[in-house]
Write a protein that holds these residues in place. Structure first.
Motif, PDB file in Angstrom:
ATOM      1  N   LEU A   9       0.703  -1.192   0.000  1.00 51.46           N
ATOM      2  CA  LEU A   9      -0.018  -0.007  -0.040  1.00 51.46           C
ATOM      3  C   LEU A   9       0.918   0.983  -0.038  1.00 51.46           C
ATOM      4  N   ASP A  10       2.237   1.043   0.135  1.00 48.05           N
ATOM      5  CA  ASP A  10       2.926   2.376   0.043  1.00 48.05           C
ATOM      6  C   ASP A  10       3.014   2.922  -1.357  1.00 48.05           C
ATOM      7  N   THR A  54       7.497  -1.025   1.556  1.00 45.59           N
ATOM      8  CA  THR A  54       8.494  -0.480   2.886  1.00 45.59           C
ATOM      9  C   THR A  54       7.590  -0.299   4.213  1.00 45.59           C
ATOM     10  N   ASP A  55       6.425  -0.580   4.132  1.00 47.47           N
ATOM     11  CA  ASP A  55       5.404  -0.409   5.215  1.00 47.47           C
ATOM     12  C   ASP A  55       5.193  -1.746   5.673  1.00 47.47           C
ATOM     13  N   THR A  56       5.452  -2.095   7.015  1.00 47.61           N
ATOM     14  CA  THR A  56       5.148  -3.373   7.621  1.00 47.61           C
ATOM     15  C   THR A  56       3.763  -3.376   8.124  1.00 47.61           C
ATOM     16  N   SER A  57       2.912  -2.315   8.099  1.00 46.80           N
ATOM     17  CA  SER A  57       1.763  -2.379   9.037  1.00 46.80           C
ATOM     18  C   SER A  57       0.722  -3.436   8.735  1.00 46.80           C
ATOM     19  N   TRP A  58       0.757  -3.930   7.379  1.00 39.54           N
ATOM     20  CA  TRP A  58      -0.121  -5.017   6.796  1.00 39.54           C
ATOM     21  C   TRP A  58       0.350  -6.369   7.712  1.00 39.54           C
ATOM     22  N   TRP A 115      -0.257  -6.728  10.882  1.00 41.93           N
ATOM     23  CA  TRP A 115      -1.470  -6.655  11.857  1.00 41.93           C
ATOM     24  C   TRP A 115      -2.800  -6.880  11.120  1.00 41.93           C
ATOM     25  N   ARG A 171      12.857  -7.539   9.107  1.00 40.61           N
ATOM     26  CA  ARG A 171      11.979  -6.934  10.102  1.00 40.61           C
ATOM     27  C   ARG A 171      11.425  -7.902  10.919  1.00 40.61           C
ATOM     28  N   ASP A 225       9.399  -6.224  14.107  1.00 42.37           N
ATOM     29  CA  ASP A 225       7.810  -6.244  14.061  1.00 42.37           C
ATOM     30  C   ASP A 225       7.101  -7.285  13.836  1.00 42.37           C
ATOM     31  N   PHE A 262       4.965   5.265  10.887  1.00 40.82           N
ATOM     32  CA  PHE A 262       5.417   5.232   9.386  1.00 40.82           C
ATOM     33  C   PHE A 262       4.174   5.907   8.668  1.00 40.82           C
ATOM     34  N   ASN A 298       2.025   7.556   5.274  1.00 38.38           N
ATOM     35  CA  ASN A 298       1.603   7.121   4.172  1.00 38.38           C
ATOM     36  C   ASN A 298       0.272   7.844   3.790  1.00 38.38           C
ATOM     37  N   GLY A 347       1.799   1.956  11.112  1.00 39.49           N
ATOM     38  CA  GLY A 347       3.068   1.110  11.834  1.00 39.49           C
ATOM     39  C   GLY A 347       2.809  -0.249  12.355  1.00 39.49           C
ATOM     40  N   LEU A 378      11.950  -3.225  18.835  1.00 43.69           N
ATOM     41  CA  LEU A 378      11.591  -2.550  17.634  1.00 43.69           C
ATOM     42  C   LEU A 378      11.597  -0.996  17.700  1.00 43.69           C
TER      43      LEU A 378
END
Lengths: 415, 242
Positions: free
Chosen positions: A145-146, A340-344, A346, A364, A367, B150, B152, B196, B230
Motif C-alpha cells: 500500500l505504500d 516498505t510499510d510493515t503495517s500489513w 497486523w 523486520r 515487527d 510510518f 503514507n 506502523g 522495535l
C-alpha cells in the motif's frame, strides 16, 4: 529470431531489429551477471519499436492472467494445459510488466499460444496491445500500500480497460472486486474459485453500500450488485464444469488456493478447446514455481519454502501448512520490492499459528516479534535461517516468507 | 468506565482498516488484559449504530472513497459525537484523523464535513505523497517517549486554536504543513498520521488511553522488551533514511 515461418505477416524490418537489439541487451545483462536480462532486453526492444508487443502477439492466441495472488502459478498451469494443443510461449519466470512480456514473446517464434502473466497495474494496457483471446482474473486484495494504487481503484481500472474487449474473461465469482472489474465485459465465464480473504470487499464497488456475506454468497444490501451464477466451480478437490461433471484435481502444488487456480485454468483451457480432463491431467506436471512450495534439504532438515506477500496470501498459506507441532519459520523484509510499510502484518491473523513452534527471522523480525507477542504466541527471534533451523524442533519445517525474504532464503539454502 | 469492563470500540473496520491500524485495537486490548482488566472489544460496521457508552474509540486509515462514506455515515449516526460528549477517549489515524476534524477533501475533490471533534481542517497536498518512517517528539504534557511511525498520505492538516500538535517532527512530514507539527489532540480526542501501526511502535500511547479512560495515573508494568527493541530499530532507521 528470423521472423515467424509459416505466419501470414512476418515481422517488419523494424520489429526484427528491435527483437535483435533486445536480445543483444539481454545477453550483455546476463554476461554482466545481472539476472536473466529479460527485462532490460524487452525495454531496449520496446524503445526501438513501441508496438512490438502487439506485433509479436498477433501471431498467437493469447491468454492474459492477472491477480494480486496466484498469477505465476496459474500462468504455469494454463501453459501446461494448453501444451496439449500446441506449443506455448510464456513469461514463466514472472517478469510481468510490458518489457518482460515483450522479451518472453520474442523468444517464442514457433508458438501457437501465448500465456502471459500481467502485473495488475498493467493489465488494461497489455490487454489493449495484444488483443488476447482470453483473460483470467483471479483475485484483488491489498498489497504494497505504500506504493500501489488503491485496491478498489485497480478494480475500476480493470473495469474501464476491459470494457469492449473481445476476449473471453474468466473471472472469480467469489471476489466482488473481480466481479465488478469483469462485468464491463460482454463475454464472461464465472468460476466459483473461492477466496478466504474478505477484508477488501466489505463495501460495494458499485455503490459503496455495505456488503452482506451469508455463507459463500455475497450481495450489496443497497444496489443489488451480487455474486453472479458461476458456470465452473471448485468443489473440494474437484472441478465442476458447466455440464455438472466433476473432474478430480491432481496437483503437486499444495493448498486450496492452488486448487482454485487449477479450476480457473481448466475453464481457460476449455475456451481453447482443451477438455477439463486433459487440462487437469497435464497440470500435474507443474512443480514448484520459481522455488515456491519447494521442499529443500538444508542442514539435514527438510524445509518447505512458502511465499506469502500480503495478508490474503498469508491467510491462504496458513491453511495449507502441516498442523502443529510442525515448526514454522517466518521471515519478513520491507525492501523496495516488498513495500516498505510493515503495517500489513497486523491484518494477518497470526493466532492461526497457535500450537506451532515459531521462529522469526528477516530484516523486520522485530515487527513480527511485536505482532506475535500481541497475538499471545510463543516465538523465538533469530538472526539467520541457519540459526532458525537449528532451533526448530524435529520434523519438516514450514518456512513462510515475503518476497525479498523468500529470495534471501532461497539463496542461502541453495535452491 | 460504564461498568466493570472496559469497552473498546473499533469504528468501521469495513471502511477504515486498510493500513493495519486494527493493530491499535489489538495492542490496547492486549495491554489492558495484561493489567487484568476485563475488556469488551466491539467492532462496529458502518451499517450498525455506533454505541455511545464506549470508553475508548479507535478509528483507522482508509482509502479516499471509504473515507467519504465513513464521514457520511458517522455524521448521520451521530453516536461518536455523543460518545465524545460523554467523555470517551477517541484515538484516530490518518483518514480517521481527518474525519474527526472540521472538514477534509474527499475522493471527488470536494470539501467534506467532518465531525468537528478536533479543531483541525485538512486539505490535499500538492507535492509528492508523504511515505516513510517518521520520528517526532510528543507534546511534553503527555509525558510520552519519542513517537515512531510510518506515514503514507497526501493530506495537509492545519490546526485551529483549540487543538495542540500531538508531536513535533524530527524526521518526516507529519501534518504536512511544513511547520513540523504531527497530529493533534485536545483533552480526550487524538489524531495522528502515523501507521506502523502506531501503538505497536509506541505502546505507551495505548497505556495513555487506558489511563485516561480509567482515570488513573499509573498502570502495572508489562514486559515491553520486544516493543523496545522495535522502537530502537525504527528510531535509528528514521534517523538514517535509505
Amino acid at each position: 529470431m528470423a521472423g515467424h515461418p509459416g505466419n501470414p505477416e512476418p515481422l517488419s524490418p523494424r520489429a526484427k531489429l528491435a527483437v535483435t537489439a533486445g536480445k543483444a541487451a539481454a545477453a550483455v545483462s546476463r554476461a554482466a551477471g545481472r539476472g536473466s536480462g529479460s527485462v532490460i532486453g524487452g525495454r531496449v526492444a520496446l524503445k526501438l519499436d513501441p508496438e512490438l508487443l502487439g506485433r509479436l502477439a498477433q501471431h498467437l492466441d493469447v491468454v492474459l492472467v492477472s491477480a494480486t495472488n496466484g498469477k505465476t502459478t496459474t500462468t504455469r498451469l494454463i501453459a501446461e494445459a494448453l501444451r496439449a494443443s500446441g506449443p506455448v510461449v510464456s513469461n514463466a519466470l514472472g517478469a510481468n510488466m510490458p518489457a518482460g512480456i515483450t522479451s518472453a514473446l520474442a523468444g517464442g517464434s514457433d508458438a501457437k499460444y501465448g500465456v502471459i502473466e500481467v502485473d495488475e497495474k498493467y493489465l488494461a494496457g497489455v490487454a489493449r496491445d495484444v488483443a488476447p483471446k482470453a483473460i483470467a482474473l483471479l483475485n484483488l486484495s491489498r498489497d504494497q500500500l505504500d506504493r500501489a494504487a488503491e485496491t478498489r481503484m485497480l478494480a475500476e481500472k480493470w473495469r474501464e480497460g476491459l470494457s469492449g474487449t473481445k476476449a473471453v474473461v474468466i473471472a472469480n465469482a467469489d471476489d466482488p472486486l473481480v466481479v465488478w472489474a469483469a462485468s464491463s465485459s460482454a463475454n464472461v465465464v464465472w468460476v466459483a474459485a473461492g477466496q478466504e480473504w474478505k477484508d477488501d470487499a466489505w463495501s460495494c464497488p458499485a455503490c459503496g453500500g455495505v456488503m452482506q456475506r451469508p455463507g459463500d454468497d455475497w450481495f450489496c444490501g443497497e444496489c443489488g450488485f451480487r455474486r453472479p451464477a458461476p458456470s465452473w466451480a471448485l468443489s473440494g478437490d474437484h472441478v465442476l464444469d458447466p455440464h455438472g461433471s466433476a473432474w478430480p484435481i491432481h496437483l503437486q502444488l499444495p493448498g486450496r488456493a492452488n486448487r482454485a487456480n487449477a479450476a480457473t485454468s481448466a475453464a481457460v483451457a476449455a475456451v481453447f478447446g482443451v477438455p477439463p480432463q486433459v487440462a487437469l491431467e497435464r497440470m500435474y506436471q507443474v512443480q514448484a514455481v520459481a522455488g515456491r512450495y519447494d521442499v529443500v534439504s538444508f542442514q539435514g532438515r527438510d524445509l518447505r519454502l512458502l511465499l506469502a506477500k500480503n495478508p490474503a496470501g498469508w491467510l491462504e498459506t496458513f491453511s495449507l501448512i502441516d498442523p502443529p507441532p510442525t515448526p514454522v519459520i517466518l521471515s519478513v523484509n520491507a525492501r523496495g520490492a516488498d513495500g516498505t510499510d510493515t503495517s500489513w502484518l497486523w491484518d494477518v491473523d497470526y493466532t492461526r499459528l497457535a500450537g506451532h513452534p515459531i521462529v522469526v527471522i528477516g530484516d523486520r523480525r522485530l515487527d513480527l516479534a511485536v505482532r506475535l507477542e500481541v497475538a499471545g504466541l510463543d516465538f523465538r527471534v533469530c538472526e539467520t535461517v541457519d540459526e532458525a533451523v537449528q532451533l526448530s524442533p524435529p520434523g519438516r519445517i514450514e518456512l513462510i516468507a515475503n518476497y525479498t525474504a523468500f529470495q534471501d532464503v532461497r539463496r542461502r539454502v541453495g535452491n | 468506565m460504564s461498568d466493570s469492563s472496559l469497552r473498546l470500540v473499533w469504528v468501521y473496520p469495513d471502511l477504515l482498516s486498510t493500513y493495519g491500524d486494527q493493530g491499535n485495537a489489538l495492542v490496547v486490548e492486549r495491554r489492558a488484559r495484561q493489567r487484568g482488566l476485563d475488556v469488551q472489544r466491539v467492532d462496529v460496521r458502518s451499517d450498525q449504530p455506533i454505541p455511545t457508552s464506549g470508553d475508548i474509540y479507535l478509528i483507522g486509515g482508509g482509502e479516499d472513497r471509504p473515507q467519504r462514506l465513513a464521514a457520511e455515515r458517522l455524521r448521520r449516526d451521530g453516536g461518536l459525537n455523543r460518545a465524545a460528549e460523554n467523555g470517551a477517549i477517541i484515538f484516530s489515524v490518518c483518514a480517521g484523523y481527518q474525519i474527526l476534524g472540521h472538514e477534509f477533501i474527499n475522493d471527488l475533490g470536494e470539501r467534506e464535513p467532518g465531525l468537528g471533534l478536533l479543531d483541525v481542517v485538512s486539505t490535499r497536498g500538492e507535492g509528492a505523497r508523504c511515505v516513510g518512517d517518521v520520528l517526532a517528539d510528543i507534546d511534553p504534557r503527555l509525558g510520552l517517549p519519542q513517537l515512531t511511525g510510518f506515514e503514507n498520505h497526501q493530506g495537509v492538516t492545519h490546526l485551529g486554536p483549540t487543538a495542540r500538535p500531538f508531536a513535533r517532527t524530527v524526521f518526516g512530514n507529519g501534518n504536512g504543513t511544513g511547520d513540523g507539527t504531527e497530529g493533534a489532540f485536545n483533552e480526550t480526542v487524538f489524531g495522528t498520521y502515523m501507521h506502523g501501526p502506531v501503538m505497536a511502535r509506541n505502546p505507551q500511547i495505548a497505556d495513555l488511553l487506558l489511563k485516561l479512560a480509567l482515570d488513573v495515573n499509573a498502570l502495572p508494568p508489562t514486559d515491553d522488551r520486544w516493543y523496545e527493541a522495535l522502537r530502537s530499530e525504527r528510531i535509528a532507521a528514521a534517523s538514517q533514511p535509505a
